[in-house]
Motif scaffolding. Sequence first.
Motif, PDB file in Angstrom:
ATOM      1  N   TRP A 116     -54.866   0.912  -6.706  1.00 23.00           N
ATOM      2  CA  TRP A 116     -53.879   1.379  -5.715  1.00 23.00           C
ATOM      3  C   TRP A 116     -52.664   2.011  -6.399  1.00 23.00           C
ATOM      4  CZ3 TRP A 116     -50.628   3.002  -2.330  1.00 23.00           C
ATOM      5  CH2 TRP A 116     -49.334   2.493  -2.208  1.00 23.00           C
ATOM      6  N   ARG A 120     -51.633   5.869  -5.997  1.00 20.15           N
ATOM      7  CA  ARG A 120     -50.331   6.235  -5.428  1.00 20.15           C
ATOM      8  C   ARG A 120     -49.612   7.226  -6.328  1.00 20.15           C
ATOM      9  NH1 ARG A 120     -46.315   1.392  -4.756  1.00 20.15           N
ATOM     10  NH2 ARG A 120     -46.684   1.364  -6.990  1.00 20.15           N
ATOM     11  N   CYS A 123     -51.430  10.698  -6.451  1.00 23.48           N
ATOM     12  CA  CYS A 123     -51.162  11.421  -5.201  1.00 23.48           C
ATOM     13  C   CYS A 123     -49.731  11.966  -5.175  1.00 23.48           C
ATOM     14  CB  CYS A 123     -51.397  10.518  -3.990  1.00 23.48           C
ATOM     15  SG  CYS A 123     -53.126  10.192  -3.610  1.00 23.48           S
ATOM     16  N   ALA A 124     -48.779  11.150  -5.607  1.00 21.68           N
ATOM     17  CA  ALA A 124     -47.377  11.576  -5.627  1.00 21.68           C
ATOM     18  C   ALA A 124     -47.168  12.786  -6.532  1.00 21.68           C
ATOM     19  CB  ALA A 124     -46.470  10.418  -6.062  1.00 21.68           C
ATOM     20  N   CYS A 151     -54.442   3.114  -0.437  1.00 23.41           N
ATOM     21  CA  CYS A 151     -54.849   4.372  -1.075  1.00 23.41           C
ATOM     22  C   CYS A 151     -54.899   5.497  -0.053  1.00 23.41           C
ATOM     23  CB  CYS A 151     -56.204   4.213  -1.768  1.00 23.41           C
ATOM     24  SG  CYS A 151     -56.174   3.178  -3.245  1.00 23.41           S
ATOM     25  N   SER A 153     -53.283   5.640   2.788  1.00 28.96           N
ATOM     26  CA  SER A 153     -51.908   5.910   3.220  1.00 28.96           C
ATOM     27  C   SER A 153     -51.133   6.743   2.205  1.00 28.96           C
ATOM     28  CB  SER A 153     -51.163   4.596   3.476  1.00 28.96           C
ATOM     29  OG  SER A 153     -51.741   3.914   4.557  1.00 28.96           O
ATOM     30  N   ALA A 154     -51.490   6.602   0.932  1.00 30.42           N
ATOM     31  CA  ALA A 154     -50.824   7.382  -0.120  1.00 30.42           C
ATOM     32  C   ALA A 154     -51.304   8.829  -0.147  1.00 30.42           C
ATOM     33  CB  ALA A 154     -51.069   6.727  -1.479  1.00 30.42           C
TER      34      ALA A 154
END
Length: 185
Positions: A116, A120, A123-124, A151, A153-154
Motif C-alpha cells: 500500500w 501510494r 501513484c502520487a 491502493c 483509493s490512491a
Amino acid sequence: MKRLDPKRSAIVVIDVQEKLAAAMPEERMKDLTRAATVLIEAADALGARVIATEQYPAGLGRTIAPIASGLAKLGAPVIEKIDFSAPDEVAFERAWAGLAPHAAIVLGMETHVCVWQTVRELCARGTNVHVVVDGVASRRDDHRAVGLELCRSAGATLTTMETVVFDWLGRAGGDVFKRLSKLIR
C-alpha cells in the motif's frame, strides 16, 4: 485506460521473503507465488523490467526461492530496505529512475503495509500503477482487503496476473503466446 506495453512496464515485487511468507495464509502464498513467477516469466519473454525489494532481510530472510530464481535469471535488482514505502529507499529510487517505466505492476506483501505505501507513493508521482490482486497477501484477509481498497483509493488499478499477461500479449498466436498460456493453464 491504455493497453499495457511490456516494454514500458516494470514489475515491482515487494518483500516476498521467507519469514513473512511463513506467516501468510497458505492459499494466498500459493496464489502470490504463481502470479509472481508467471509475471516474471512473461517479463522475460516480452521485455518488461523487474525490480524487487526485501524488508530488513537480516530479520525476515531473503526472497523465497521460486521467485528469487526468476529474479536472478533476469538479473533484476533486489533492493534491501527498511522503509515501508519502496520509493522512500534511496537505492530503490536510483534503480527505479534507471528503469523509467510508464506502468508499475505491483505484487507482494503485506498488502496493507509495504504494498500500500509503495503504491501510494508511485501513484502520487504519476506512475500508472496496477496491483495484482492474486499476487498480494497479508496475514489476515481483512487487512488484505483494506490494503487493496487503499491502493484503489490512491489511484491504482486492481487487476490480475492473467489480465496483465494477456494485455501485454495483445493477441493469441505465436511461440510466446503458447509459452505463456501454458504457464497460466
